[in-house]
Motif scaffolding. Structure first.
Motif, PDB file in Angstrom:
ATOM      1  N   PRO A   1       3.054   1.596 -71.856  1.00  0.00           N
ATOM      2  CA  PRO A   1       1.969   0.906 -72.564  1.00  0.00           C
ATOM      3  C   PRO A   1       2.476   0.024 -73.703  1.00  0.00           C
ATOM      4  O   PRO A   1       1.914  -1.042 -73.964  1.00  0.00           O
ATOM      5  CB  PRO A   1       1.109   2.061 -73.096  1.00  0.00           C
ATOM      6  CG  PRO A   1       1.373   3.192 -72.165  1.00  0.00           C
ATOM      7  CD  PRO A   1       2.813   3.050 -71.780  1.00  0.00           C
ATOM      8  N   LEU A   2       3.554   0.469 -74.378  1.00  0.00           N
ATOM      9  CA  LEU A   2       4.114  -0.347 -75.458  1.00  0.00           C
ATOM     10  C   LEU A   2       4.717  -1.639 -74.910  1.00  0.00           C
ATOM     11  O   LEU A   2       4.578  -2.708 -75.511  1.00  0.00           O
ATOM     12  CB  LEU A   2       5.176   0.453 -76.216  1.00  0.00           C
ATOM     13  CG  LEU A   2       4.651   1.640 -77.034  1.00  0.00           C
ATOM     14  CD1 LEU A   2       5.808   2.416 -77.653  1.00  0.00           C
ATOM     15  CD2 LEU A   2       3.679   1.169 -78.106  1.00  0.00           C
ATOM     16  N   LEU A   3       5.392  -1.540 -73.753  1.00  0.00           N
ATOM     17  CA  LEU A   3       5.946  -2.736 -73.119  1.00  0.00           C
ATOM     18  C   LEU A   3       4.821  -3.690 -72.709  1.00  0.00           C
ATOM     19  O   LEU A   3       4.912  -4.909 -72.887  1.00  0.00           O
ATOM     20  CB  LEU A   3       6.782  -2.350 -71.900  1.00  0.00           C
ATOM     21  CG  LEU A   3       7.432  -3.514 -71.131  1.00  0.00           C
ATOM     22  CD1 LEU A   3       8.402  -4.269 -72.034  1.00  0.00           C
ATOM     23  CD2 LEU A   3       8.150  -2.996 -69.880  1.00  0.00           C
ATOM     24  N   ALA A   4       3.740  -3.113 -72.152  1.00  0.00           N
ATOM     25  CA  ALA A   4       2.593  -3.942 -71.772  1.00  0.00           C
ATOM     26  C   ALA A   4       1.968  -4.597 -72.993  1.00  0.00           C
ATOM     27  O   ALA A   4       1.526  -5.753 -72.937  1.00  0.00           O
ATOM     28  CB  ALA A   4       1.557  -3.087 -71.035  1.00  0.00           C
ATOM     29  N   LEU A   5       1.942  -3.871 -74.109  1.00  0.00           N
ATOM     30  CA  LEU A   5       1.397  -4.440 -75.341  1.00  0.00           C
ATOM     31  C   LEU A   5       2.226  -5.633 -75.796  1.00  0.00           C
ATOM     32  O   LEU A   5       1.672  -6.635 -76.261  1.00  0.00           O
ATOM     33  CB  LEU A   5       1.354  -3.372 -76.428  1.00  0.00           C
ATOM     34  CG  LEU A   5       0.755  -3.794 -77.776  1.00  0.00           C
ATOM     35  CD1 LEU A   5      -0.686  -4.255 -77.596  1.00  0.00           C
ATOM     36  CD2 LEU A   5       0.830  -2.646 -78.774  1.00  0.00           C
TER      37      LEU A   5
END
Length: 297
Positions: A110-114
């Motif tokens: 999710p952090l990478l997607a953010l």
């Protein structure tokens, strides 16, 4: 089935832009959901007698989540490009996938997607559309809840009759804002367009997703939705002539990679389902340790 559902929902979203211009985002959501509900009731009449009292809260919550997600997402694509809206919305199901994995390491995705979303919105340019981003985030929260609730419904029932109950609930939720927006501008042409869009989403989309969730974990299903931003970018380019910059394209790639990397255990243990002649059949609480033979699906 999940991939076909992705194309159905994104094509419907891209083609909904014209409808939004005529009746507003909530009006477009209400028309799509209402006509979709009518179609599903004709295809699979709602099996009201098969529903138990304890099923009602889940069904109401699922319908409300679907209605909220549809209104919020259409409101977002009224303000920001389709690919950007889908990438932001995808943070919802990707977060569900990470939380249900039981691993802190999974929070990396999710952090990478953010990070990808930041590249897509390019806040350093100073012209970020905050309402559009906010509506997309709201749609993402609704989408995450939708995935979890839909799997519970898929475990509890077989067949598509239950969809004839959920869609009218979603339509009622959308009607709160949709009717005032759409009522003054409805004509035969708008109804015909809305009917065609409803065939793509929610009807085909919902049936395919429910069938897919019976064979997959919520984690795998949510992760497979990583294809959504790429499909949205492609259809936004073809249908809406929305050209992303190089940085925005990189942002889409990061979101897709994050979703693909988060995927785990594509198949799931099935609940043992009772067979019957009704449109939906209640499932027992027994479970099996191996997938049922394809002839039983």
């Amino acid at each position: 089935m999940a991939v076909v559902a992705i194309f159905a929902i994104q094509l419907s979203s891209a083609l909904s832009v014209g409808l939004i211009e005529s009746v507003g985002p909530a009006g477009a959501a209400w028309l799509r959901l209402s006509l979709g509900a009518v179609l599903l009731i004709l295809i699979a009449p709602p099996p009201l007698r098969s529903i138990r009292r304890r099923d009602v809260p889940v069904l109401l919550a699922l319908g409300a989540a679907m209605g909220l997600t549809t209104v919020a997402f259409l409101a977002s694509i009224e303000r920001i490009p389709l690919g950007t809206a889908v990438a932001i919305e995808f943070l919802g199901p990707l977060s569900v996938a990470a939380m249900r994995s039981g691993s802190l390491r999974a929070l990396t995705w999710p952090l990478l997607a953010l990070c990808g979303v930041v590249l897509l919105t390019e806040p350093w340019q100073g012209d970020i559309n905050l309402p559009g981003v906010g509506f997309a985030l709201l749609a993402g929260a609704g989408w995450g809840a939708y995935i979890v609730l839909l799997q519970k419904v898929g475990d509890r029932f077989t067949g598509s009759g239950v969809l004839s109950i959920i869609l009218p609930i979603a339509a009622v939720v959308a009607a709160i804002m949709g009717v005032p927006q759409a009522a003054p501008n409805i004509d035969f042409q708008i109804l015909l367009l809305a009917l065609g869009l409803a065939l793509l989403a929610p009807v085909a989309q919902f049936i395919l997703e429910l069938a897919a969730l019976r064979k997959m974990t919520a984690t795998a299903f949510g992760s497979l939705m990583a294809l959504e931003p790429a499909v949205a970018l492609l259809l936004g380019l073809i249908v809406l002539t929305q050209f992303p910059s190089t940085i925005q394209t990189l942002g889409i790639v990061l979101v897709v990679v994050a979703g693909a990397a988060a995927q785990r255990h594509g198949r799931r243990d099935h609940a043992l389902l009772e067979t019957g002649s009704s449109p939906i059949a209640p499932a027992t609480n027994k479970s099996v340790r191996h997938p049922r033979p394809e002839s039983e699906l």
